[in-house]
Design a protein around this motif. Structure first.
Motif, PDB file in Angstrom:
ATOM      1  N   LYS A  41       0.840  -1.199   0.000  1.00 20.19           N
ATOM      2  CA  LYS A  41       0.000   0.000   0.000  1.00 20.19           C
ATOM      3  C   LYS A  41       0.877   1.251   0.000  1.00 20.19           C
ATOM      4  O   LYS A  41       0.625   2.217  -0.719  1.00 20.19           O
ATOM      5  CB  LYS A  41      -0.896  -0.013   1.252  1.00 20.19           C
ATOM      6  CG  LYS A  41      -2.149   0.818   1.126  1.00 20.19           C
ATOM      7  CD  LYS A  41      -3.037   0.554   2.326  1.00 20.19           C
ATOM      8  CE  LYS A  41      -4.316   1.353   2.225  1.00 20.19           C
ATOM      9  NZ  LYS A  41      -5.230   1.037   3.344  1.00 20.19           N
ATOM     10  N   ARG A  42       1.904   1.189   0.844  1.00 18.24           N
ATOM     11  CA  ARG A  42       2.802   2.335   0.935  1.00 18.24           C
ATOM     12  C   ARG A  42       3.536   2.556  -0.387  1.00 18.24           C
ATOM     13  O   ARG A  42       3.749   3.680  -0.826  1.00 18.24           O
ATOM     14  CB  ARG A  42       3.809   2.090   2.063  1.00 18.24           C
ATOM     15  CG  ARG A  42       4.081   3.335   2.882  1.00 18.24           C
ATOM     16  CD  ARG A  42       4.779   3.028   4.146  1.00 18.24           C
ATOM     17  NE  ARG A  42       6.035   2.307   3.940  1.00 18.24           N
ATOM     18  CZ  ARG A  42       6.768   1.811   4.930  1.00 18.24           C
ATOM     19  NH1 ARG A  42       6.363   1.935   6.156  1.00 18.24           N
ATOM     20  NH2 ARG A  42       7.892   1.184   4.680  1.00 18.24           N
ATOM     21  N   ARG A  46       3.466   5.815  -2.773  1.00 15.27           N
ATOM     22  CA  ARG A  46       4.649   6.543  -3.259  1.00 15.27           C
ATOM     23  C   ARG A  46       4.564   6.776  -4.753  1.00 15.27           C
ATOM     24  O   ARG A  46       4.853   7.861  -5.251  1.00 15.27           O
ATOM     25  CB  ARG A  46       5.915   5.749  -2.925  1.00 15.27           C
ATOM     26  CG  ARG A  46       6.397   5.969  -1.506  1.00 15.27           C
ATOM     27  CD  ARG A  46       7.573   5.073  -1.193  1.00 15.27           C
ATOM     28  NE  ARG A  46       8.648   5.207  -2.160  1.00 15.27           N
ATOM     29  CZ  ARG A  46       9.398   4.204  -2.589  1.00 15.27           C
ATOM     30  NH1 ARG A  46       9.192   3.001  -2.150  1.00 15.27           N
ATOM     31  NH2 ARG A  46      10.366   4.413  -3.446  1.00 15.27           N
TER      32      ARG A  46
END
Length: 205
Positions: A41-42, A46
């Motif tokens: 998810k991160r 990004r």
DNA sequence: GAGTAGATACTAAGATCGAT
DNA sequence: ATCGATCTTAGTATCTACTC
């Protein structure tokens, strides 16, 4: 996994530590399983953040900075950026040389303005210094940061320090390698830089 | 220096959802 | 219905630290 990790654990102590290792590894594996979606998810965040930044940067540059283009596909953003970069004019070498000389001259002018007011040296010394630096300028016939320039020895010339413009003679005093009369004299408080070019010229600082 | 384990990053495929 | 974005998940690649 190393093959000998469990083979040597034949004692009771070995079995216990092996079990501990096993449970630890299981725990770590579980942790990774729960963390993985978060990491992914991160990572996506990004990517999306950067794409958004790219969009806000590229739209004004290509003159499409209007609400009409607020909704763009990611592929569009990337395509626009690629096209923009491909269309960038290649600056010819002589332009960059001119730019370098202009930057040098701008430095010299600033120095000529600042030195007398700084009172670091006398008027005569100031004049001599600026005169000397000015005479160095015609020697600036290379572009210190040009790429793809290699020295005869094969070293990357662009990474080397700019070559010295002065050659020391055997007595130790400095002498100009190719002294030439100044094309024009610079004097303190002289302003010759056109304001509209000031932002486009290359500066050595 | 080679081999290994663990962590992290990347890729691909399928499911879901909202907009048109 | 279609399309694009997003999410989830599994598999794989790469990097890094550690041991021998």
């Amino acid at each position: 996994m190393s093959p000998h990790l469990y083979e040597s654990n034949t004692t009771e102590h070995g079995q216990v530590s092996a079990q501990l290792n096993k449970s630890k590894r299981k725990e770590a594996s579980e942790l990774r399983k729960t963390l993985k979606p978060l990491m992914e998810k991160r990572r996506r965040a990004r990517i999306n953040d950067s794409l958004n930044q790219l969009k806000t940067l590229i739209l004004p540059l290509i003159g499409k900075d209007s609400p009409r283009y607020s909704k763009l596909e990611k592929a569009d953003i990337l395509e626009m950026t690629v096209r923009f970069l491909q269309d960038l004019p290649k600056t010819p070498l002589y332009d960059r040389l001119d730019s370098y000389r202009e930057g040098y001259r701008a430095c010299l002018l600033q120095l000529a303005n600042l030195l007398p007011s700084s009172k670091l040296m006398g008027t005569e010394a100031c004049d001599r210094l600026t005169d000397y630096l000015e005479r160095c300028m015609p020697l600036v016939s290379y572009y210190p940061y040009s790429h793809n320039t290699r020295s005869p020895t094969g070293t990357d010339a662009s990474r080397e320090r700019p070559r010295t413009l002065i050659q020391l003679n055997p007595t130790g005093s400095s002498a100009l390698h190719r002294p030439s009369p100044p094309s024009h004299s610079l004097r303190p408080n002289q302003q010759i830089i056109p304001a509209d070019r000031e932002n486009s010229i290359w500066r050595p600082w």
